[in-house]
Write an enzyme that holds these catalytic residues in place. Sequence first.
Site, PDB file in Angstrom:
ATOM      1  N   SER A   1      -2.285   0.374  -4.491  1.00  0.00           N
ATOM      2  CA  SER A   1      -2.815   1.551  -3.792  1.00  0.00           C
ATOM      3  C   SER A   1      -4.182   1.961  -4.334  1.00  0.00           C
ATOM      4  O   SER A   1      -4.446   1.812  -5.524  1.00  0.00           O
ATOM      5  CB  SER A   1      -1.837   2.716  -3.973  1.00  0.00           C
ATOM      6  N   ALA A   2      -5.005   2.514  -3.458  1.00  0.00           N
ATOM      7  CA  ALA A   2      -6.318   3.029  -3.881  1.00  0.00           C
ATOM      8  C   ALA A   2      -6.195   4.413  -4.510  1.00  0.00           C
ATOM      9  O   ALA A   2      -7.130   4.908  -5.131  1.00  0.00           O
ATOM     10  CB  ALA A   2      -7.234   3.119  -2.663  1.00  0.00           C
TER      11      ALA A   2
ATOM     12  N   ASP B   1       0.884  -1.154   0.000  1.00  0.00           N
ATOM     13  CA  ASP B   1       0.000   0.000   0.000  1.00  0.00           C
ATOM     14  C   ASP B   1       0.936   1.223   0.000  1.00  0.00           C
ATOM     15  O   ASP B   1       2.110   1.106   0.373  1.00  0.00           O
ATOM     16  CB  ASP B   1      -0.867  -0.037   1.262  1.00  0.00           C
TER      17      ASP B   1
ATOM     18  N   LYS C   1      -9.069   5.859   5.860  1.00  0.00           N
ATOM     19  CA  LYS C   1      -7.801   5.282   5.393  1.00  0.00           C
ATOM     20  C   LYS C   1      -8.041   4.054   4.517  1.00  0.00           C
ATOM     21  O   LYS C   1      -8.812   3.174   4.892  1.00  0.00           O
ATOM     22  CB  LYS C   1      -6.915   4.902   6.581  1.00  0.00           C
TER      23      LYS C   1
ATOM     24  N   THR D   1       1.442  10.172   3.920  1.00  0.00           N
ATOM     25  CA  THR D   1       0.519  11.090   3.252  1.00  0.00           C
ATOM     26  C   THR D   1      -0.842  11.135   3.937  1.00  0.00           C
ATOM     27  O   THR D   1      -1.665  11.984   3.595  1.00  0.00           O
ATOM     28  CB  THR D   1       0.328  10.668   1.783  1.00  0.00           C
TER      29      THR D   1
HETATM   30  C1  BG6 Z   1      -5.708   5.607  -0.133  1.00  0.00           C
HETATM   31  C2  BG6 Z   1      -5.807   6.473   1.112  1.00  0.00           C
HETATM   32  O1  BG6 Z   1      -4.404   5.149  -0.281  1.00  0.00           O
HETATM   33  O2  BG6 Z   1      -6.090   6.356  -1.292  1.00  0.00           O
HETATM   34  C3  BG6 Z   1      -7.217   7.059   1.219  1.00  0.00           C
HETATM   35  O3  BG6 Z   1      -5.520   5.705   2.255  1.00  0.00           O
HETATM   36  C4  BG6 Z   1      -7.549   7.813  -0.064  1.00  0.00           C
HETATM   37  O4  BG6 Z   1      -7.260   7.910   2.347  1.00  0.00           O
HETATM   38  C5  BG6 Z   1      -7.410   6.891  -1.274  1.00  0.00           C
HETATM   39  O5  BG6 Z   1      -8.893   8.296  -0.006  1.00  0.00           O
HETATM   40  C6  BG6 Z   1      -7.675   7.604  -2.590  1.00  0.00           C
HETATM   41  O6  BG6 Z   1      -6.643   8.533  -2.813  1.00  0.00           O
HETATM   42  P1  BG6 Z   1      -6.664   9.694  -3.883  1.00  0.00           P
HETATM   43  O7  BG6 Z   1      -5.255  10.216  -3.850  1.00  0.00           O
HETATM   44  O8  BG6 Z   1      -7.000   9.059  -5.206  1.00  0.00           O
HETATM   45  O9  BG6 Z   1      -7.688  10.669  -3.465  1.00  0.00           O
HETATM   46 MG    MG Z   2      -2.751   3.179   3.507  1.00  0.00          MG
END
Ligand code: BG6
Ligand code: MG
Length: 213
Positions: free
Chosen positions: A115-116, A10, A46, A18
């Site tokens: 990662s999301a 992740d 998160k 971040t």
């Molecule tokens: C995840 C975070 O990695 O990404 C979340 O833990 C976040 O808090 C999600 O909402 C989406 O991220 P982004 O940068 O596309 O808004």
């Molecule tokens: Mg995370």
Amino acid sequence: MPKYLGAIFDLDGVLVDTAKYHFLAWKKLADQLNIPFTEEDNEQLKGVSRVKSLDILLSLGKKSYSEDERKCFMEKKNEDYVHYISQMDESEILPGVVQLLDQLRLQQIKIALGSASKNSGLILRNTKLQTYFDAIVDGNDVSKAKPDPEVFLLGAQKLGVPASRCMVFEDAKAGIEAAKQAGMLAIGVGTKKNLPNADVLFENLEALDLSVL
Ligand code: BG6
Ligand code: MG
């Protein structure tokens, strides 16, 4: 033969801190909408997608808005967030990360990002971490957010490693759930209170001992 052939990381809260920037950007929106929002509330955001994060935030304030308004809130939040991450550099890589990535490479364990975030490219470039990754999967590549296992299954597929031979490093409840659903070893980075279901738990990556896995 080593038990694990793939390591999937992740990003937010595992490789870089971040989570604090996500919090600051959501907090600004929450204040504008008069929604009480604490760091403890932020734990629920998160690991989950931007859309789901906004849902959670608005439900904390018991508010509902039109599709257009929601889109506008997410754009604003992301603008603020991107402003913070644009200023990041290598100094914001969390302790133990580079050592662990070097160790995995030495052991010829393949490395992926799972990662999301849709902003992973900018963060990896600014911190110069991208050279470590054999595969990158982020919020731009998946249709189902964690706790769905899609992001990790796609990571394993891109690495060419069976899911059962992958370990996942996660700091969020939703991510631990996703790793377990993917049939991978779920390594929690954080506290027992926040990550009760992790298969193995380390306070941070500096405290991680690869030989116990
Ligand atoms: C995840 C975070 O990695 O990404 C979340 O833990 C976040 O808090 C999600 O909402 C989406 O991220 P982004 O940068 O596309 O808004
Ligand atoms: Mg995370």
